[in-house]
Motif scaffolding. Structure first.
Motif, PDB file in Angstrom:
ATOM      1  N   LEU A  73       1.068  -1.175  -0.051  1.00  0.00           N
ATOM      2  CA  LEU A  73       0.008   0.133   0.262  1.00  0.00           C
ATOM      3  C   LEU A  73       0.794   1.759  -0.125  1.00  0.00           C
ATOM      4  N   ARG A  74       2.180   1.411   0.622  1.00  0.00           N
ATOM      5  CA  ARG A  74       3.195   2.060   0.076  1.00  0.00           C
ATOM      6  C   ARG A  74       3.611   2.825  -0.881  1.00  0.00           C
ATOM      7  N   ALA A  75       3.511   1.503  -1.580  1.00  0.00           N
ATOM      8  CA  ALA A  75       4.321   1.527  -2.884  1.00  0.00           C
ATOM      9  C   ALA A  75       3.192   1.619  -3.918  1.00  0.00           C
ATOM     10  N   SER A  76       1.703   1.953  -3.670  1.00  0.00           N
ATOM     11  CA  SER A  76       0.457   2.612  -4.678  1.00  0.00           C
ATOM     12  C   SER A  76       0.257   3.736  -4.089  1.00  0.00           C
ATOM     13  N   ARG A  77       0.831   3.474  -2.784  1.00  0.00           N
ATOM     14  CA  ARG A  77      -0.443   5.609  -2.127  1.00  0.00           C
ATOM     15  C   ARG A  77      -1.484   4.709  -1.525  1.00  0.00           C
ATOM     16  N   GLY A  78      -1.913   3.729  -1.332  1.00  0.00           N
ATOM     17  CA  GLY A  78      -3.049   3.220  -1.134  1.00  0.00           C
ATOM     18  C   GLY A  78      -3.958   3.649  -0.076  1.00  0.00           C
ATOM     19  N   ARG A  79      -4.658   2.311   0.877  1.00  0.00           N
ATOM     20  CA  ARG A  79      -5.336   2.979   1.474  1.00  0.00           C
ATOM     21  C   ARG A  79      -5.973   1.307   2.026  1.00  0.00           C
ATOM     22  N   VAL A  80      -6.170   1.312   4.084  1.00  0.00           N
ATOM     23  CA  VAL A  80      -6.909   0.688   5.037  1.00  0.00           C
ATOM     24  C   VAL A  80      -7.888   0.542   4.740  1.00  0.00           C
ATOM     25  N   ILE A  81      -8.864  -0.054   4.778  1.00  0.00           N
ATOM     26  CA  ILE A  81     -10.324   0.895   5.739  1.00  0.00           C
ATOM     27  C   ILE A  81     -10.958  -0.556   5.878  1.00  0.00           C
ATOM     28  N   THR A  82     -11.457  -0.549   7.646  1.00  0.00           N
ATOM     29  CA  THR A  82     -11.250  -1.864   8.403  1.00  0.00           C
ATOM     30  C   THR A  82     -12.889  -1.720   9.194  1.00  0.00           C
ATOM     31  N   VAL A  83     -13.499  -2.529   8.866  1.00  0.00           N
ATOM     32  CA  VAL A  83     -15.034  -2.858   9.400  1.00  0.00           C
ATOM     33  C   VAL A  83     -15.210  -2.764  10.688  1.00  0.00           C
ATOM     34  N   THR A  84     -15.081  -1.589  11.130  1.00  0.00           N
ATOM     35  CA  THR A  84     -15.771  -2.385  12.727  1.00  0.00           C
ATOM     36  C   THR A  84     -16.767  -2.845  12.917  1.00  0.00           C
TER      37      THR A  84
END
Length: 281
Positions: A129-140
């Protein structure tokens, strides 16, 4: 390899995860739909075919409690698709009971799936994700903001996830990775059914807690009678994939917003205590 953006979603055999996978594919994402048992992929594949997105959905096995399997799955995804642009942590398991009636193994099992599983998959995904400048989405869950009776282990895990992600968010932002938590309320899915609870046996074993448990279960049945659909709960996840700068915290309904707000504005804990105390009387 593909030039389209790639998202990996955990826990996609049913419920929110399935709906999020279909929604992401409809939005044009190459969607890696993972599940612990790929023998349960039939519903997902049928939904993908009905939506006309079967070419964008790839099913892979991923057990969030298996560290070696997590690494192998992510390496395979990047080798096949050239990139990973987003991770959606959705896999989870409910655990109903109060601590005097539960074993420590029950509590540890709930934490292993709902907290350590999220940590392990996120940790393995971050270099990509660092390489793609992406995102983490977490269902809490709203259970990660408001502690709920007879959900001590589950809510503890969800509170831990919220704290982990809120702490990670500013650090991840320095390397171009956005972090978001999505908080559903009651959702009409197989999540509760998959518990396989024998409610009469649970009540019989509850001892002095039986009246409170019976009141809680009655209230819970009523809340699930008025629950969101999985597609409604998944829509904010798909939105968060597309937004240039997604917010850190998103609720999936007005009810969830109001419920979470009770705790977020409750400095001395009295408002939450009054609210949830009524559920067990």
């Amino acid at each position: 390899m593909t030039s389209s953006k790639t998202v990996l979603i955990t826990g996609t055999s049913s419920g929110i995860g399935l709906a999020a996978a279909i929604g992401a594919a409809r939005a044009g994402w190459t969607t890696i739909a993972t599940m612990r048992d790929t023998g349960k992929a039939e519903a997902l594949l049928k939904a993908a075919a009905e939506a006309g997105v079967e070419d964008l959905v790839r099913v892979k096995r991923l057990d969030v409690t298996d560290s070696a399997g997590i690494t192998a799955c992510l390496d395979e995804v990047v080798a096949e698709h050239g990139r990973l642009d987003a991770l959606v942590n959705n896999a989870g398991a409910a655990q109903v009971g109060t601590i005097e009636q539960s074993s420590l193994d029950d509590v540890r099992a709930a934490m292993e799936v709902n907290f350590f599983g999220v940590v392990a998959v996120t940790r393995a995904a971050l270099p990509h994700l660092r390489a793609s400048r992406g995102r983490v989405i977490t269902v809490t869950s709203v259970g990660g903001v408001v502690g709920q009776p007879f959900n001590e282990a589950y809510c503890a895990a969800k509170f831990a996830v919220e704290g982990f992600m809120q702490s990670l968010a500013p650090v991840a932002a320095t390397v171009g990775v956005d972090v978001t938590v999505v908080e559903p309320g009651a959702v009409a899915s197989e999540f509760v059914a998959n518990l396989g609870l024998d409610l009469p046996a649970l009540l019989a074993a509850a001892g002095p807690y039986a009246p409170a448990l019976e009141a809680y279960l009655a209230r819970t049945r009523q809340s699930f009678d008025n629950a969101q659909t999985p597609a409604e709960a998944a829509a904010p996840i798909v939105d968060a994939l597309a937004l240039p700068r997604p917010p850190f915290r998103v609720q999936t309904s007005q009810w969830a917003r109001d419920f979470a707000a009770t705790s977020l504005a409750d400095l001395d804990g009295s408002a939450v205590g009054a609210l949830t105390g009524a559920w067990v009387r």
